[in-house]
Design an enzyme around this catalytic site. Structure first.
Site, PDB file in Angstrom:
ATOM      1  N   ASN A  19       9.012 -22.189   1.255  1.00 53.67           N
ATOM      2  CA  ASN A  19       9.865 -23.377   0.999  1.00 53.67           C
ATOM      3  C   ASN A  19      11.270 -22.984   1.294  1.00 53.67           C
ATOM      4  OD1 ASN A  19      11.340 -25.748   0.513  1.00 53.67           O
ATOM      5  ND2 ASN A  19      10.851 -25.566  -1.544  1.00 53.67           N
ATOM      6  N   LYS A  21      14.009 -24.374   1.533  1.00 53.19           N
ATOM      7  CA  LYS A  21      15.154 -25.369   1.092  1.00 53.19           C
ATOM      8  C   LYS A  21      15.952 -25.506   1.879  1.00 53.19           C
ATOM      9  CE  LYS A  21      13.253 -24.153  -3.480  1.00 53.19           C
ATOM     10  NZ  LYS A  21      13.426 -23.824  -4.996  1.00 53.19           N
ATOM     11  N   HIS A 106       8.850 -32.722  -4.055  1.00 51.28           N
ATOM     12  CA  HIS A 106       9.372 -31.386  -4.644  1.00 51.28           C
ATOM     13  C   HIS A 106      10.263 -31.765  -5.889  1.00 51.28           C
ATOM     14  CE1 HIS A 106      11.600 -27.763  -5.388  1.00 51.28           C
ATOM     15  NE2 HIS A 106      10.572 -27.155  -4.665  1.00 51.28           N
ATOM     16  N   GLU A 108      13.187 -30.779  -6.656  1.00 54.88           N
ATOM     17  CA  GLU A 108      14.550 -31.255  -6.590  1.00 54.88           C
ATOM     18  C   GLU A 108      14.604 -32.223  -5.921  1.00 54.88           C
ATOM     19  OE1 GLU A 108      14.674 -27.231  -4.283  1.00 54.88           O
ATOM     20  OE2 GLU A 108      14.579 -26.245  -6.198  1.00 54.88           O
ATOM     21  N   GLU A 178       4.017 -27.120  -9.896  1.00 53.17           N
ATOM     22  CA  GLU A 178       5.301 -26.176 -10.040  1.00 53.17           C
ATOM     23  C   GLU A 178       5.998 -26.731 -11.228  1.00 53.17           C
ATOM     24  OE1 GLU A 178       6.854 -24.574  -5.984  1.00 53.17           O
ATOM     25  OE2 GLU A 178       7.557 -26.580  -6.114  1.00 53.17           O
ATOM     26  N   GLY A 184      12.887 -20.999  -9.495  1.00 54.09           N
ATOM     27  CA  GLY A 184      14.186 -20.604  -9.328  1.00 54.09           C
ATOM     28  C   GLY A 184      14.843 -19.833 -10.450  1.00 54.09           C
ATOM     29  N   SER A 221       8.947 -19.073  -9.142  1.00 53.47           N
ATOM     30  CA  SER A 221       9.178 -17.634  -9.119  1.00 53.47           C
ATOM     31  C   SER A 221       7.982 -16.794  -8.933  1.00 53.47           C
ATOM     32  CB  SER A 221       9.769 -17.491 -10.729  1.00 53.47           C
ATOM     33  OG  SER A 221      10.977 -17.928 -10.866  1.00 53.47           O
TER      34      SER A 221
HETATM   35  P1  PGA Z   1      10.985 -20.245  -6.164  1.00 57.18           P
HETATM   36  O1  PGA Z   1      10.978 -21.850  -5.679  1.00 57.18           O
HETATM   37  O2  PGA Z   1      10.273 -19.384  -5.637  1.00 57.18           O
HETATM   38  O3  PGA Z   1      12.530 -19.919  -5.730  1.00 57.18           O
HETATM   39  O4  PGA Z   1      10.922 -20.512  -7.809  1.00 57.18           O
HETATM   40  C1  PGA Z   1       9.713 -22.432  -5.514  1.00 57.18           C
HETATM   41  C2  PGA Z   1       9.836 -23.737  -5.028  1.00 57.18           C
HETATM   42  O5  PGA Z   1      10.775 -24.421  -5.393  1.00 57.18           O
HETATM   43  O6  PGA Z   1       8.976 -24.325  -4.389  1.00 57.18           O
END
Ligand code: PGA
Length: 261
Positions: A19, A21, A106, A108, A178, A184, A221
């Site tokens: 992903n 983003k 997601h 976000e 998730e 993140g 992460s």
């Molecule tokens: P990350 O993001 O691996 O940077 O924690 C995962 C995601 O948001 O799908």
């Protein structure tokens, strides 16, 4: 259980989903694809999914067209096919640009842009109706986990999905668990934490009449240092990765770990 035994049971390769983003416009996406293709070859035990920003979708699909192990997807869509929805993209549009899968809900999108459980379910159902695959994200926040509400939140997020997606369509839907506190932040869920929620999701959808075994990825992460331990759990069908998927060399290394290792 070994990966071979697990795959024998599930007949599914592991999914490594990137992903990106809001990173990698068309030029950066093209050079990522070129480098990544030089570094990797198709392998039967894994499937590689890429979610570039909408403007880079066509570039990445074009670059990856010779790779049967790659599926390119959109990070978000509207549930309507067209109309007065400034700033949105539709499922037929992303399909035309080469998307075979769509990331839906997601965290976000849910937390920064206010998407509701209801809207997420509507999008997932529309993606399925259009013949694409939805990758639907679920997960609790830190406050929810600490107050013992993880199960409640996961069930609340699943409910509209169970209402809107007919049982027989679930075979084409993939879930990503998730936990919001792991995205993140550098704090990943332990393999046990992840496996426990994956089981809860499977138990819940099974009890509601969904046949077969639902595919579930873990995200939050994930990196080259923890992916092997996570994918050693048979409950996980793959990983959804943000930060560690942005560099082609690092991502090529990560997708070489976990499957059969
Ligand atoms: P990350 O993001 O691996 O940077 O924690 C995962 C995601 O948001 O799908």
């Amino acid at each position: 259980m070994t990966h071979e035994a697990r795959r024998g049971l599930t007949m599914r390769p592991l999914i490594y989903a990137a992903n990106w983003k809001m990173n990698h416009g068309p030029a950066a996406a093209a050079s990522f694809a070129k480098r990544f293709l030089d570094l990797t070859a198709p392998a039967p035990e894994r499937s590689l999914w890429f979610f570039p920003p909408a403007v880079s979708l066509a570039v990445v699909s074009q670059a990856m067209r010779s790779r049967p192990d790659v599926l390119v997807g959109a990070q978000n869509v509207h549930w309507e096919a067209k109309g007065a929805f400034t700033g949105e993209v539709s499922i037929p549009m992303v399909h035309e640009a080469g998307a075979g899968v769509v990331l839906v809900g997601h965290s976000e999108r849910r937390h920064l842009f206010g998407e509701t459980d209801e809207q997420v379910a509507r999008k997932a159902a529309a993606v399925l109706r259009a013949g694409l695959k939805p990758l639907v994200c679920l997960g609790e926040t830190l406050a929810e986990r600490e107050s013992g509400r993880t199960e409640h939140v996961i069930l609340r997020q699943l409910e509209p999905l169970l209402e809107k997606v007919p049982a027989e369509e679930w075979a084409r839907l993939v879930i990503a668990y998730e936990p919001v506190w792991a995205i993140g932040t550098g704090k990943n869920a332990t393999p046990d934490d992840a496996a426990q929620v994956h089981e809860l999701i499977r138990f819940t959808v099974g009890r509601r009449g969904v046949p077969g075994r639902v595919s579930i990825l873990y995200g939050g992460s994930v990196n080259a240092g923890n992916v092997i331990a996570l994918l050693a759990r048979p409950e996980l069908d793959g990983v959804l990765v943000g930060g560690a998927s942005l560099d082609p060399d690092g991502w090529a290394e990560l997708v070489g770990l976990g499957a059969g290792s």
